[in-house]
Design a protein around this motif. Structure first.
Motif, PDB file in Angstrom:
ATOM      1  N   ASP A 181      -9.097  57.869 118.677  1.00 10.13           N
ATOM      2  CA  ASP A 181      -9.552  58.341 119.765  1.00 10.13           C
ATOM      3  C   ASP A 181      -9.852  57.327 120.310  1.00 10.13           C
ATOM      4  OD1 ASP A 181     -10.846  60.692 121.548  1.00 10.13           O
ATOM      5  OD2 ASP A 181     -11.427  59.169 122.413  1.00 10.13           O
TER       6      ASP A 181
ATOM      7  N   GLY B 164     -12.143  52.352 123.169  1.00  9.61           N
ATOM      8  CA  GLY B 164     -12.253  51.191 124.239  1.00  9.61           C
ATOM      9  C   GLY B 164     -14.048  51.276 124.650  1.00  9.61           C
ATOM     10  N   LEU B 165     -14.571  52.850 125.183  1.00 13.31           N
ATOM     11  CA  LEU B 165     -16.036  52.308 124.741  1.00 13.31           C
ATOM     12  C   LEU B 165     -16.672  51.060 124.407  1.00 13.31           C
ATOM     13  CD1 LEU B 165     -17.812  55.376 125.536  1.00 13.31           C
ATOM     14  CD2 LEU B 165     -17.265  53.720 126.923  1.00 13.31           C
TER      15      LEU B 165
ATOM     16  N   SER C  70     -20.779  57.076 123.450  1.00 13.85           N
ATOM     17  CA  SER C  70     -20.085  57.723 123.405  1.00 13.85           C
ATOM     18  C   SER C  70     -20.202  58.860 123.175  1.00 13.85           C
ATOM     19  CB  SER C  70     -18.853  57.214 122.790  1.00 13.85           C
ATOM     20  OG  SER C  70     -19.380  57.866 121.268  1.00 13.85           O
TER      21      SER C  70
ATOM     22  N   ALA D 226     -19.898  49.377 131.026  1.00 14.83           N
ATOM     23  CA  ALA D 226     -20.707  48.908 129.682  1.00 14.83           C
ATOM     24  C   ALA D 226     -21.829  48.249 130.938  1.00 14.83           C
ATOM     25  CB  ALA D 226     -19.922  47.674 129.231  1.00 14.83           C
ATOM     26  N   LEU D 227     -21.660  47.544 131.556  1.00 16.48           N
ATOM     27  CA  LEU D 227     -22.670  46.149 132.841  1.00 16.48           C
ATOM     28  C   LEU D 227     -24.060  47.460 133.524  1.00 16.48           C
ATOM     29  CD1 LEU D 227     -21.039  43.366 133.307  1.00 16.48           C
ATOM     30  CD2 LEU D 227     -22.763  43.192 131.758  1.00 16.48           C
TER      31      LEU D 227
ATOM     32  N   PHE E 219      -6.490  48.247 127.496  1.00 12.45           N
ATOM     33  CA  PHE E 219      -8.133  46.803 127.401  1.00 12.45           C
ATOM     34  C   PHE E 219      -8.839  47.371 126.469  1.00 12.45           C
ATOM     35  CE2 PHE E 219      -9.752  44.049 128.968  1.00 12.45           C
ATOM     36  CZ  PHE E 219     -11.304  44.289 129.447  1.00 12.45           C
TER      37      PHE E 219
ATOM     38  N   LEU F 287     -11.156  50.749 132.271  1.00 13.84           N
ATOM     39  CA  LEU F 287     -12.256  50.134 131.575  1.00 13.84           C
ATOM     40  C   LEU F 287     -12.541  48.696 132.014  1.00 13.84           C
ATOM     41  CD1 LEU F 287     -12.746  51.076 127.827  1.00 13.84           C
ATOM     42  CD2 LEU F 287     -13.883  51.814 129.400  1.00 13.84           C
TER      43      LEU F 287
ATOM     44  N   ALA G 182      -5.708  54.003 128.786  1.00  5.82           N
ATOM     45  CA  ALA G 182      -7.590  53.262 128.335  1.00  5.82           C
ATOM     46  C   ALA G 182      -7.353  52.553 127.100  1.00  5.82           C
ATOM     47  CB  ALA G 182      -7.933  54.530 128.233  1.00  5.82           C
TER      48      ALA G 182
ATOM     49  N   ARG H  55     -13.704  61.414 129.505  1.00  9.28           N
ATOM     50  CA  ARG H  55     -14.875  60.615 129.977  1.00  9.28           C
ATOM     51  C   ARG H  55     -15.049  61.061 131.415  1.00  9.28           C
ATOM     52  NH1 ARG H  55     -12.154  55.133 131.594  1.00  9.28           N
ATOM     53  NH2 ARG H  55     -11.021  54.513 129.024  1.00  9.28           N
TER      54      ARG H  55
ATOM     55  N   HIS I 264     -19.461  57.849 115.252  1.00  4.82           N
ATOM     56  CA  HIS I 264     -19.173  58.539 116.321  1.00  4.82           C
ATOM     57  C   HIS I 264     -17.557  58.653 115.996  1.00  4.82           C
ATOM     58  CE1 HIS I 264     -17.990  60.795 119.974  1.00  4.82           C
ATOM     59  NE2 HIS I 264     -17.127  61.899 119.478  1.00  4.82           N
TER      60      HIS I 264
ATOM     61  N   LEU J  34     -17.542  43.585 125.278  1.00  2.27           N
ATOM     62  CA  LEU J  34     -16.802  42.172 126.785  1.00  2.27           C
ATOM     63  C   LEU J  34     -18.151  42.193 127.584  1.00  2.27           C
ATOM     64  CD1 LEU J  34     -14.734  40.514 127.729  1.00  2.27           C
ATOM     65  CD2 LEU J  34     -14.398  42.690 129.028  1.00  2.27           C
ATOM     66  N   ALA J  35     -18.799  43.286 127.466  1.00  2.00           N
ATOM     67  CA  ALA J  35     -20.278  43.487 128.920  1.00  2.00           C
ATOM     68  C   ALA J  35     -21.556  42.780 128.625  1.00  2.00           C
ATOM     69  CB  ALA J  35     -20.528  44.991 129.025  1.00  2.00           C
TER      70      ALA J  35
ATOM     71  N   ASP K 273     -10.843  56.329 123.905  1.00  2.00           N
ATOM     72  CA  ASP K 273     -11.460  56.684 124.592  1.00  2.00           C
ATOM     73  C   ASP K 273     -13.213  56.213 123.544  1.00  2.00           C
ATOM     74  OD1 ASP K 273     -10.955  57.359 126.536  1.00  2.00           O
ATOM     75  OD2 ASP K 273     -10.654  59.481 126.058  1.00  2.00           O
ATOM     76  N   ILE K 274     -13.318  56.123 122.527  1.00  2.00           N
ATOM     77  CA  ILE K 274     -14.264  55.924 121.878  1.00  2.00           C
ATOM     78  C   ILE K 274     -13.997  54.214 121.439  1.00  2.00           C
ATOM     79  CG2 ILE K 274     -16.425  56.106 119.426  1.00  2.00           C
ATOM     80  CD1 ILE K 274     -14.816  59.146 119.526  1.00  2.00           C
TER      81      ILE K 274
ATOM     82  N   ASN L 108     -16.037  47.283 125.392  1.00  2.00           N
ATOM     83  CA  ASN L 108     -16.113  47.538 126.292  1.00  2.00           C
ATOM     84  C   ASN L 108     -17.462  46.854 126.403  1.00  2.00           C
ATOM     85  OD1 ASN L 108     -17.013  48.841 129.378  1.00  2.00           O
ATOM     86  ND2 ASN L 108     -15.337  47.537 129.435  1.00  2.00           N
ATOM     87  N   TYR L 109     -18.577  47.603 125.727  1.00  2.00           N
ATOM     88  CA  TYR L 109     -19.739  47.203 125.336  1.00  2.00           C
ATOM     89  C   TYR L 109     -20.190  45.573 124.653  1.00  2.00           C
ATOM     90  CZ  TYR L 109     -21.951  51.574 126.183  1.00  2.00           C
ATOM     91  OH  TYR L 109     -22.420  52.853 126.144  1.00  2.00           O
TER      92      TYR L 109
ATOM     93  N   LEU M  79     -18.968  61.352 126.754  1.00  2.00           N
ATOM     94  CA  LEU M  79     -17.569  61.585 126.562  1.00  2.00           C
ATOM     95  C   LEU M  79     -18.023  63.250 126.489  1.00  2.00           C
ATOM     96  CD1 LEU M  79     -15.934  59.320 124.045  1.00  2.00           C
ATOM     97  CD2 LEU M  79     -15.074  59.364 126.700  1.00  2.00           C
TER      98      LEU M  79
ATOM     99  N   LYS N 298      -7.845  55.346 135.242  1.00  2.00           N
ATOM    100  CA  LYS N 298      -8.606  55.823 133.945  1.00  2.00           C
ATOM    101  C   LYS N 298      -8.260  54.502 133.330  1.00  2.00           C
ATOM    102  CE  LYS N 298      -9.087  58.772 129.951  1.00  2.00           C
ATOM    103  NZ  LYS N 298      -7.978  59.145 129.281  1.00  2.00           N
TER     104      LYS N 298
ATOM    105  N   ILE O   2     -26.159  51.615 119.436  1.00  2.00           N
ATOM    106  CA  ILE O   2     -25.564  52.187 120.953  1.00  2.00           C
ATOM    107  C   ILE O   2     -23.941  51.418 119.081  1.00  2.00           C
ATOM    108  CG2 ILE O   2     -24.718  51.705 122.275  1.00  2.00           C
ATOM    109  CD1 ILE O   2     -27.085  50.788 123.648  1.00  2.00           C
TER     110      ILE O   2
ATOM    111  N   ASN P  51     -21.657  54.762 118.149  1.00  2.00           N
ATOM    112  CA  ASN P  51     -20.663  54.642 118.042  1.00  2.00           C
ATOM    113  C   ASN P  51     -19.705  54.925 117.600  1.00  2.00           C
ATOM    114  OD1 ASN P  51     -21.374  55.358 120.895  1.00  2.00           O
ATOM    115  ND2 ASN P  51     -20.999  53.348 122.101  1.00  2.00           N
TER     116      ASN P  51
END
Lengths: 470, 735
Positions: free
Chosen positions: A259, A264-265, B729, B643-644, A23, B638, A20, B554, A252, A271-272, A261-262, A268-269, B733, B636, A245, A249
């Motif tokens: 991690d 990645g999140l 998160s 996020a949007l 990216f 992203l 994950a 997730r 966290h 990028l958005a 996943d964290i 991701n924010y 998660l 899985k 946010i 994060n």
């Protein structure tokens, strides 16, 4: 490459798709190190390097939804006029059926244009001025007598199974050039006939799915991208919110050690958030000069909509999007009144397309942008409802320009009735193989492992049409 | 490769390229005994681990950590690798994990407090039992099966017609999981429910609905040769059953002997014969015309009659419309008093004149009235179509079930030898090594349904392994066999083969009770581990293949939405029937049809319309499964759309606002209110630091909003804060 060998080790692309973080980490790099570092990271860890010499860096596909008539636009057939009203026999075109219907003559004049003498109907007066840029392929064939199947085959190579779309394969194969934008954008895509499947990623990671701007029936001036518009009034406020946010994060992340996943999140924010400022500036016309708008036919009918779509395509191409599709509405399906219909539809696109080619050339983009024009199939040489034509996947025409194709070339021929290819046939799989080839991708090596085997865009088919390239 | 086929095609470009070429297999196995026999040999193939009978090997080590057999198997391999299990998860994390994994909903504050007030082994056992018996268990675990069943409310592919009755199958799955129908029976009813005996009409209908499993697949509907369609439909069903139940890519053997797995083409067509002897489509009225669409059956005692009457109405409607037009013409002649014209017209259409209006003795005005009444009666029929009767998607045997011919290279019209119907030889017992069927006059689906879980003579051991692994995967976040849909030679080997076999045996021994196995795993200490990072563990086993810690997960889009609905107080916990009743036959809004699926129901997310190619935005933005094909492990990835969605989607902003409104009056100060809000969303109190940061944000956001002239700047600032908690998160998660 041999069919029965497969490198079972985890490849870089394998890691990118399974982790994950693949990216996410790239995006994180972008956030931490600014765009320069992100670009380096994107390039060095892109899933594929071009297999071959890349002639084009991007593709713009102008999709005429409904199936434009090749015998009225690009493939002149005097026999249709000579034999109009007579029966077309199966034996005329080598099919078993005894009679195929009544031959319908073509109401339009064809002429040769440019130094290369490319044949074109009078319906494309503006485009005709760019004849020497075009490479017309008159021998394309595919399957699917109905729109749904033909659209799916055009966009994904398959119809009865869900497969990634051409643009998704390109995104997967080449990665992004601009980290603030997806590699694949589809402008006004059809909602029917396969809908999102036509720009979907199927089993490829969903980052390769095409980002849709609007849909075919919505005027592009009113088109939006889902959730791109801020839910709060100002960018500054949302930035504050995002800072909050992200700080939480990151705490966290710090608390748990490592991690994906964290991470990645977090990426991701960012990028958005960046996409929210990049996209609207590409979609607006504020930066365009009056001459440009005029050239594309913006704000005048019937070219306003397609002119805007083409301008947007140019902006996307300039910003590094790899695969851009522009679709018309479902307006090229002329079962009746093919003459009237084509006059109307051609007038909507002729000027914008000419402007796009000219503009790309002036900006030095045409040499590495492959422009493709076509529909899901052509139309029958015989009449339907007296003055219309039916669907015809057995043989039809497309054209290309730029991106290393031979300008001024006319490739392949159909029989005297435009029914089927008789020389240099180009199947849809061949067309797909050729598009990838133009981008430096080998369609036999661009594979993705899913459900126990490796998949490719062209399945077990496809031959690159090398003759199309200069 | 491919060039021979391709160039052949090129010499005959006008031949329809109907070659399916579904299967392009790359790779190969070299060396060893496999060189002498092809990999598709079904007898030699039995040596592959997945086709071996279940082993019965006890764990080796004793450990004070282990509280169950599962833990001992896990401990064995951790011990061998020099690793130790991580500590137990904090009770707060565990209770959240259990609620989410077993019911798909996080606990409320009260539920958390109740568990925390009595933390001991008994309390956890009691909690697990109550969650397993909650109706939400079936919604959570039924949805796992619906991913595999490629459940959808529309056809997708080329023509996206609505599956108006598919929801009955969806709810059948939920009910079956809730009543813990044995997995063997669960499969049998889905594959042959229409053929099974029944005692009541309700039972008959339930079983018929279950067979909808075979019908909900996507099909190319227009412009397709019927024979080709028949083979394609069977192929889609085989692919689904093969991967979902057996973890086998059976579909690869459609065009050639399987390149890696012991499935010769003959085995494919032996199975295909069962499914081509089955029909899931029929001629029906739709969109104003007769079309080939999904097969339906009327439900209830009067079901068949009501369905027939409904179809008849639509079939005859064009005739009624014509009769009305003609009656109107007659009326016109009468009104114009054009006797000659009337006479001529009636020569052609004598029936167009109403019976009572025939007598020329009758006065003209009266004739006009009678004829008007006739027109009106036709009009009334046209204007009042009967309501759609309750129906279900159903499979049934064709009139003359028969064996299927091999299709060379998978091309539907290149017939080879006919193969007797049967099963995969590699997982059929030696005394029926051919695995052939002895059925006369039936498709053999009932036998197929039984064979799938027959642990003595059929695929029972394999099916048990595949299912046990799926249950483990959902609870633990990774499979013992991580290629959950592929147990063949191209899949990965199990990380814990003995444990996998132990779980499979437990599943069979319990009468295939899914709830039983879920309970056993959920109560293991392995499941209860914390997700804490450990340098040594990460160094030696970064992918956590040995389960030295719990996997952080997730939240699925359903859980995310349901959680937000729950904390906002909007969640409707009742099950929902159809969520597509307002749609016409065309499921996608295309062209003139502006009628699009809605998502504004506050029922749980699994009840939202699953329109292929037009999924609810939430599912599009997150990693949902594409309902065109069976999916055991959702992707899985992203995409920025995720996020949007959280930052801008109306649903999120609306639920943030409602959550704030719900907690507005909690506490006397901003601090108190914030504590309540934070705890209701995340289940824990904020730290001092977090609280300070949030309150600072709320203050500055309020100022900005006030300066912009926002309507209720204070409430809006709080809503932004709540949305920020949703975006954390820690909310997205699962620890």
């Amino acid at each position: 490459m041999s069919c029965h060998q497969f490198n079972r080790e985890m490849s870089r692309r394998g890691m990118l798709r399974s982790a994950a973080g693949g990216f996410g980490q790239l995006a994180l790099a972008a956030m931490l190190g600014g765009t320069g570092r992100a670009r380096a990271a994107t390039q060095s860890s892109g899933p594929w390097r071009p297999h071959l010499k890349a002639r084009a860096k991007r593709i713009i596909f102008l999709f005429m939804w409904g199936g434009p008539s090749h015998v009225e636009l690009l493939d002149p057939k005097p026999e249709l006029n000579r034999l109009a009203g007579k029966a077309l026999l199966g034996s005329n075109v080598g099919v078993k059926k005894k009679e195929l219907g009544t031959i319908l003559g073509c109401p339009f004049k064809f002429g040769q244009h440019g130094a290369s003498g490319v044949w074109m109907s009078e319906l494309f007066p503006e485009l005709a001025r760019h004849a020497d840029k075009l490479c017309v392929v008159r021998s394309v064939h595919t399957e699917g007598q109905a729109h749904g199947e033909a659209l799916l085959r055009l966009h994904t190579g398959q119809a009865n199974l869900v497969r990634p779309s051409v643009g998704a394969w390109v995104s997967y194969g080449l990665g992004k050039e601009n980290e603030n934008l997806p590699a694949f954008v589809t402008v006004s895509p059809p909602r029917g006939h396969g809908g999102v499947q036509n720009y979907g990623s199927a089993f490829l990671p969903s980052i390769h799915q095409g980002m849709a701007i609007g849909s075919a029936e919505i005027p592009i001036a009113k088109a939006t991208i889902p959730n791109l518009e801020r839910s709060v009034a100002t960018s500054a406020l949302q930035r504050d919110q995002l800072d909050l946010i992200q700080s939480l994060n990151r705490d966290h992340l710090k608390a748990v050690g490592k991690d994906q996943d964290i991470e990645g999140l977090i990426g991701n924010y960012e990028l958005a958030f960046r996409m929210q400022s990049t996209m609207p500036s590409l979609m607006g016309l504020e930066r365009e000069s009056k001459q440009t708008l005029e050239r594309y036919g913006v704000d005048v009918e019937p070219t306003n909509n397609f002119g805007r779509q083409c301008l947007l395509a140019r902006n996307l191409a300039e910003s590094g999007v790899r695969y851009i599709q522009v679709s018309t509405n479902y307006t090229w399906d002329h079962h009746t009144k093919v003459e009237e219909g084509l006059i109307k539809e051609s007038a909507k696109v002729d000027r914008p397309i000419a402007a796009l080619l000219e503009d790309l050339e002036q900006r030095g983009l045409l040499e590495d942008t492959l422009v493709l024009w076509g529909g899901e199939f052509g139309r029958t040489p015989t009449a339907e409802n007296g003055n219309g034509r039916n669907h015809h996947p057995q043989g039809f025409s497309v054209w290309m320009a730029g991106g290393g194709v031979q300008p001024g070339l006319t490739y392949g021929t159909t029989d005297d009735f435009g029914y089927r290819p008789v020389s240099q046939p180009v199947h849809m799989h061949d067309l797909h193989a050729t598009l990838l080839y133009a981008l430096g991708l080998d369609h036999e090596r661009l594979t993705y492992r899913h459900a126990g085997r490796d998949f490719r865009l062209t399945d077990v088919f496809g031959n690159v049409v090398h003759d199309l390239f200069a | 490769m491919g060039s021979t086929k391709a160039s052949m095609v090129h010499r005959n470009p006008w031949l329809s390229l109907a070659v399916y070429s579904v299967c392009w297999c790359v790779g190969g196995f070299k060396g060893g005994a496999e060189e002498t026999l092809p990999p598709s040999d079904p007898v030699a193939g039995r040596s592959h681990w997945a086709f071996q009978p279940l082993s019965n090997l006890a764990p080796v080590h004793r450990s004070s950590w282990a509280t169950s057999s599962i833990d001992r198997y896990i401990f064995d391999q951790l011990n061998d690798a020099g690793l130790r299990p991580s500590g137990d998860a904090a009770p707060r994390d565990l209770v959240r994990r259990l609620y989410v994994q077993l019911t798909g909903l996080p606990p409320t504050i009260d539920q958390v407090d109740e568990y925390l007030s009595s933390v001991n082994a008994d309390a956890t056992g009691r909690l697990v039992d109550s969650l397993i018996h909650s109706p939400h268990f079936g919604e959570r675990w039924g949805r796992h099966w619906l991913d595999l069943a490629r459940y959808a409310d529309s056809n997708g592919l080329d023509e996206n017609f609505l599956f108006r009755e598919a929801w009955r199958y969806r709810n059948w799955v939920i009910d079956a999981v809730n009543s813990d129908v044995g997995y063997d029976r669960f499969l049998l009813e889905q594959i042959a429910g229409d053929l099974l005996p029944y005692e009541t009409i309700e039972q008959r209908d339930r079983q018929r609905i279950a067979s909808g499993f075979l019908v909900v697949g996507p099909k190319v509907l227009l412009g397709v040769n019927t024979e080709r369609q028949r083979m394609d439909v069977a192929d889609e069903q085989l692919d689904t059953i093969g991967r979902a139940v057996l973890g086998m890519t059976v579909g690869c053997a459609r065009c050639h002997d399987h390149k890696f797995d012991p499935i010769p083409t003959a085995d494919y067509y032996a199975l295909a014969g069962i499914l081509t002897s089955t029909q899931v489509m029929e001629q029906r009225y739709m969109l104003g015309q007769q079309r080939r669409m999904e097969r339906l059956v009327g439900l209830g005692v009067e079901g068949a009659a009501r369905d027939a009457a409904y179809e008849k109405y639509w079939r005859e409607l064009p005739k009624v419309k014509q009769a009305k037009t003609r009656a109107e013409s007659v009326l016109e002649f009468l009104e114009k008093d054009d006797e000659a014209g009337l006479k001529e017209y009636l020569m052609k259409h004598p029936e167009a004149l109403a019976a009572g209006a025939k007598e020329s003795k009758v006065e003209r005005n009266q004739r006009i009235e009678i004829q008007k009444a006739a027109v009106a009666s036709f009009q009334a029929i046209i204007k009042n179509p009967p309501p759609i009767p309750p129906r279900a998607m159903i499979a049934s045997d064709i009139d003359q079930p028969r064996d299927e011919a091999i299709r060379r290279s998978g091309v539907f019209d290149r017939k080879g030898a006919v193969v007797p119907r049967g099963f995969l030889q590699v997982v059929s017992s030696s005394h029926s090594a051919k695995g052939t069927l002895d059925v006369k006059g039936e498709s053999g689906r009932q036998e197929l349904g039984e064979w799938l879980t027959d642990e003595h003579r059929g695929a029972g051991h394999l099916a048990a392994r595949v299912m046990a692994n799926r249950i483990w995967y959902h609870l633990m976040g990774s499979g013992l066999v991580n290629t959950v849909d592929n147990f063949g030679r191209t899949g990965v080997v199990p990380s814990h083969p003995e444990l996998l076999d132990y779980l499979a045996r437990r599943l069979i021994e319990s009468g295939w009770s899914v709830k039983g196995l879920v309970r056993e795993i959920a109560l293991s200490r392995t499941f209860r581990q914390s997700a804490a990072y450990d340098e040594e563990g990460f160094e030696k086993d970064p992918g956590n293949r040995l389960y030295w810690r719990a996997n952080r997960r997730r939240l699925e889009p359903e859980v995310l939405r349901d959680s937000m609905l729950l904390v906002s107080g909007e969640l409707d916990r009742n099950p929902m029937k159809s969520s597509v009743w307002y749609l016409g036959d065309q499921a996608t809004a295309v062209g003139a049809n502006k009628n699009r699926r809605r998502t504004n129901f506050y029922a749980r997310s699994l009840y939202l319309p699953m329109i292929r190619n037009d999924l609810p935005e939430l599912f599009d933005a997150f990693d949902f499964s594409d309902p065109h094909a069976t999916t055991g492990a959702r992707p899985k990835t992203l995409a920025p759309s995720r996020a949007l969605f959280i930052l801008n989607d109306e649903l999120v902003t609306e639920l943030a606002e409602k959550t704030v409104r719900k907690h507005w009056d909690n506490g006397s100060s901003a601090e108190e209110r914030f504590k309540g809000l934070f705890k209701s969303v995340l289940g824990v109190k904020p730290s001092e630091e977090e609280q300070t940061r949030f309150l600072a944000f709320i203050r500055s956001a309020e100022q900005r909003l006030r300066a912009e002239g926002a309507e209720d700047p204070e409430r809006s600032a709080w809503a932004l804060a709540c949305q920020s908690i949703f975006a954390m998160s820690r909310f997205q998660l699962l620890n």
